[in-house]
Design an enzyme around this catalytic site. Structure first.
Site, PDB file in Angstrom:
ATOM      1  CB  SER A 125      36.154  42.304  50.686  1.00 54.10           C
ATOM      2  OG  SER A 125      36.915  41.609  49.722  1.00 54.10           O
ATOM      3  CE1 TYR A 149      40.485  43.176  54.027  1.00 57.55           C
ATOM      4  CE2 TYR A 149      40.364  41.543  52.272  1.00 57.55           C
ATOM      5  CZ  TYR A 149      40.042  42.791  52.774  1.00 57.55           C
ATOM      6  OH  TYR A 149      39.272  43.634  52.037  1.00 57.55           O
ATOM      7  CE  LYS A 153      37.149  44.630  54.888  1.00 53.11           C
ATOM      8  NZ  LYS A 153      36.723  46.014  55.126  1.00 53.11           N
TER       9      LYS A 153
HETATM   10  C1  UD1 Z   1      43.008  40.953  46.324  1.00 55.14           C
HETATM   11  C2  UD1 Z   1      42.737  40.227  47.600  1.00 55.14           C
HETATM   12  C3  UD1 Z   1      41.333  40.520  48.033  1.00 55.14           C
HETATM   13  C4  UD1 Z   1      41.158  42.010  48.222  1.00 55.14           C
HETATM   14  C5  UD1 Z   1      41.505  42.719  46.924  1.00 55.14           C
HETATM   15  C6  UD1 Z   1      41.518  44.208  47.137  1.00 55.14           C
HETATM   16  C7  UD1 Z   1      44.148  38.223  47.526  1.00 55.14           C
HETATM   17  C8  UD1 Z   1      44.189  36.734  47.401  1.00 55.14           C
HETATM   18  N1  UD1 Z   1      42.946  38.803  47.398  1.00 55.14           N
HETATM   19  O1  UD1 Z   1      42.114  40.445  45.333  1.00 55.14           O
HETATM   20  O2  UD1 Z   1      41.060  39.881  49.251  1.00 55.14           O
HETATM   21  O3  UD1 Z   1      39.835  42.320  48.587  1.00 55.14           O
HETATM   22  O4  UD1 Z   1      42.811  42.339  46.495  1.00 55.14           O
HETATM   23  O5  UD1 Z   1      41.524  44.859  45.908  1.00 55.14           O
HETATM   24  O6  UD1 Z   1      45.156  38.865  47.750  1.00 55.14           O
HETATM   25  N2  UD1 Z   1      47.966  39.720  39.360  1.00 55.14           N
HETATM   26  C9  UD1 Z   1      49.045  39.520  38.521  1.00 55.14           C
HETATM   27  N3  UD1 Z   1      50.167  40.246  38.738  1.00 55.14           N
HETATM   28  C10 UD1 Z   1      50.289  41.173  39.754  1.00 55.14           C
HETATM   29  C11 UD1 Z   1      49.170  41.362  40.614  1.00 55.14           C
HETATM   30  C12 UD1 Z   1      48.031  40.611  40.405  1.00 55.14           C
HETATM   31  O7  UD1 Z   1      48.981  38.705  37.598  1.00 55.14           O
HETATM   32  O8  UD1 Z   1      51.362  41.783  39.910  1.00 55.14           O
HETATM   33  C13 UD1 Z   1      46.717  38.968  39.107  1.00 55.14           C
HETATM   34  C14 UD1 Z   1      46.273  38.089  40.264  1.00 55.14           C
HETATM   35  O9  UD1 Z   1      46.877  36.807  40.175  1.00 55.14           O
HETATM   36  C15 UD1 Z   1      44.753  38.057  40.034  1.00 55.14           C
HETATM   37  C16 UD1 Z   1      44.450  39.434  39.435  1.00 55.14           C
HETATM   38  O10 UD1 Z   1      45.691  39.908  38.921  1.00 55.14           O
HETATM   39  O11 UD1 Z   1      44.428  37.085  39.082  1.00 55.14           O
HETATM   40  C17 UD1 Z   1      43.932  40.427  40.449  1.00 55.14           C
HETATM   41  O12 UD1 Z   1      44.816  40.480  41.564  1.00 55.14           O
HETATM   42  P1  UD1 Z   1      44.699  41.578  42.709  1.00 55.14           P
HETATM   43  O13 UD1 Z   1      44.615  42.940  42.100  1.00 55.14           O
HETATM   44  O14 UD1 Z   1      45.789  41.336  43.693  1.00 55.14           O
HETATM   45  O15 UD1 Z   1      43.267  41.301  43.344  1.00 55.14           O
HETATM   46  P2  UD1 Z   1      42.658  39.935  43.957  1.00 55.14           P
HETATM   47  O16 UD1 Z   1      43.689  38.919  44.187  1.00 55.14           O
HETATM   48  O17 UD1 Z   1      41.486  39.581  43.125  1.00 55.14           O
END
Ligand code: UD1
Length: 339
Positions: A125, A149, A153
């Site tokens: 990842s 996590y 990895k």
């Molecule tokens: C997350 C994990 C990462 C993992 C990946 C799997 C964290 C810090 N990182 O990545 O280790 O490999 O998922 O797919 O948890 N967001 C919103 N609203 C929401 C959900 C997310 O605004 O309800 C935003 C987040 O702040 C971020 C983006 O969407 O900016 C992507 O979030 P997310 O899908 O959770 O992925 P990551 O955080 O990049």
């Protein structure tokens, strides 16, 4: 044609990779303990591909079960997807992450070694880069994990490359995924997280479906083009196709390689909300809320290495990602409502 064992083969990335491998003529054996995958995935895969797959229900920590699986189904390589993957949960219960991910991988690798299976493709990842100094991120970027996590990895990556260096394994691909989203174009397989999803796209789809009143956008004050977080969203079918390309190389050549799998383009959370509306016609209400602890402003790949080594690059854009995610999500909703 080669026969491949997919650990975690009923999960989101595993099931789509299975579909691509089957379409391209590989023999596929699925292994899953169904701790985080739906029981009907093998049947759905049969409907998508017309192939009834051998299925082994087992936990990778069960070395005897791994040995029995490899004895029953001699394979040319393993694609190792099976792992726990929730950042928050890993911080709350680190030992269970060390056990499932690290101990599980040791047991799997031991069973493979004893069975003479010495080629592996491993699910890593972009989380191993932590907070990047610069974007796009190349494979040479500093590795600085920020959660349990991510640590698991990184440890698993190191174990696998050690085994290649010491000749215990002949070949390995380490694949660092960015943000996989979307679903198979059939709408029959997709991401099916248990409980309330923590990741953006499944949550956004559930808001579109009416299961939550609005999307929480975690922060609009990041140093990005619109203030919301920027990620490298990659269509699950592009990611699945990358596995086939990596597998081909692992089967053909000894040695190990590590590649980023992303599109190379960053899109923000608000870009995704807009793309979803234009791709599906469904406007998703959202509210700006404070940043989520641990999130970085921007994270996107330099995918040049994957292009050079594998001859692969992502071809599907964010509208296709949204359309396919929604096709799957709306079918799941219909299925769930069926009597
Ligand atoms: C997350 C994990 C990462 C993992 C990946 C799997 C964290 C810090 N990182 O990545 O280790 O490999 O998922 O797919 O948890 N967001 C919103 N609203 C929401 C959900 C997310 O605004 O309800 C935003 C987040 O702040 C971020 C983006 O969407 O900016 C992507 O979030 P997310 O899908 O959770 O992925 P990551 O955080 O990049």
């Amino acid at each position: 044609m080669a026969r491949i064992l997919l650990t975690g083969g009923a999960g989101f990335i595993g099931s789509h990779t299975a579909a691509v491998l089957l379409e391209r003529g590989y023999d596929v054996v699925l292994l899953d303990d169904f701790s985080n995958a739906a029981r009907d995935v093998p049947e759905r895969l049969r409907r998508v591909t017309g192939v009834s797959l051998p299925l082994i229900e087992a936990d990778i920590r069960d070395e005897a079960a791994m040995a029995a699986a490899l004895a029953a189904f001699p394979v040319d390589a393993v694609i190792h997807f099976a792992a726990k993957k929730a950042v928050g949960e890993s911080e709350a219960d680190p030992l269970s992450y060390y056990d499932s991910n690290i101990v599980g991988t040791v047991r799997l690798l031991t069973a493979m070694h004893r069975a003479g299976v010495d080629r592996i493709v491993f699910s890593s990842s972009a989380t191993v880069y932590g907070e990047p100094d610069v974007c796009p991120i190349t494979e040479a970027a500093a590795l600085r994990v920020t959660n349990v996590y991510g640590r698991t990895k990184l440890v698993m990556e190191g174990m696998i490359t050690d085994l290649v260096r010491t000749g215990t394994l002949k070949a390995a691909a380490i694949l660092r995924y960015f943000n996989p989203v979307g679903a198979h174009p059939s709408g029959l397989i997709g991401e099916d997280p248990r409980g309330v999803p923590a990741n953006l796209m499944p949550y956004l789809c559930q808001v579109a479906e009416g299961r939550h009143p609005h999307l929480n956008v975690f922060g609009d004050d990041y140093p990005t083009h619109d203030g919301s977080g920027v990620r490298d969203f990659i269509h699950i079918m592009d990611l699945a196709e990358a596995h086939e390309a990596a597998l081909r190389r692992v089967l053909a050549r000894d040695g190990d390689f590590t590649v980023n799998l992303g599109t190379g383009t960053g899109y923000s959370v608000l870009d995704m909300v807009k793309a979803f509306a234009s791709a599906t016609g469904v406007k998703v209400p959202y509210e700006i809320v404070p940043r989520r602890p641990g999130d970085v402003a921007a994270c996107y790949a330099d995918p040049t290495m994957a292009a050079n080594l594998l001859g692969w690059h992502a071809t599907r854009g964010i509208e296709t990602m949204c359309r396919d995610a929604w096709r799957w999500q709306s079918k799941v909703a219909l299925t769930n409502q069926a009597p």
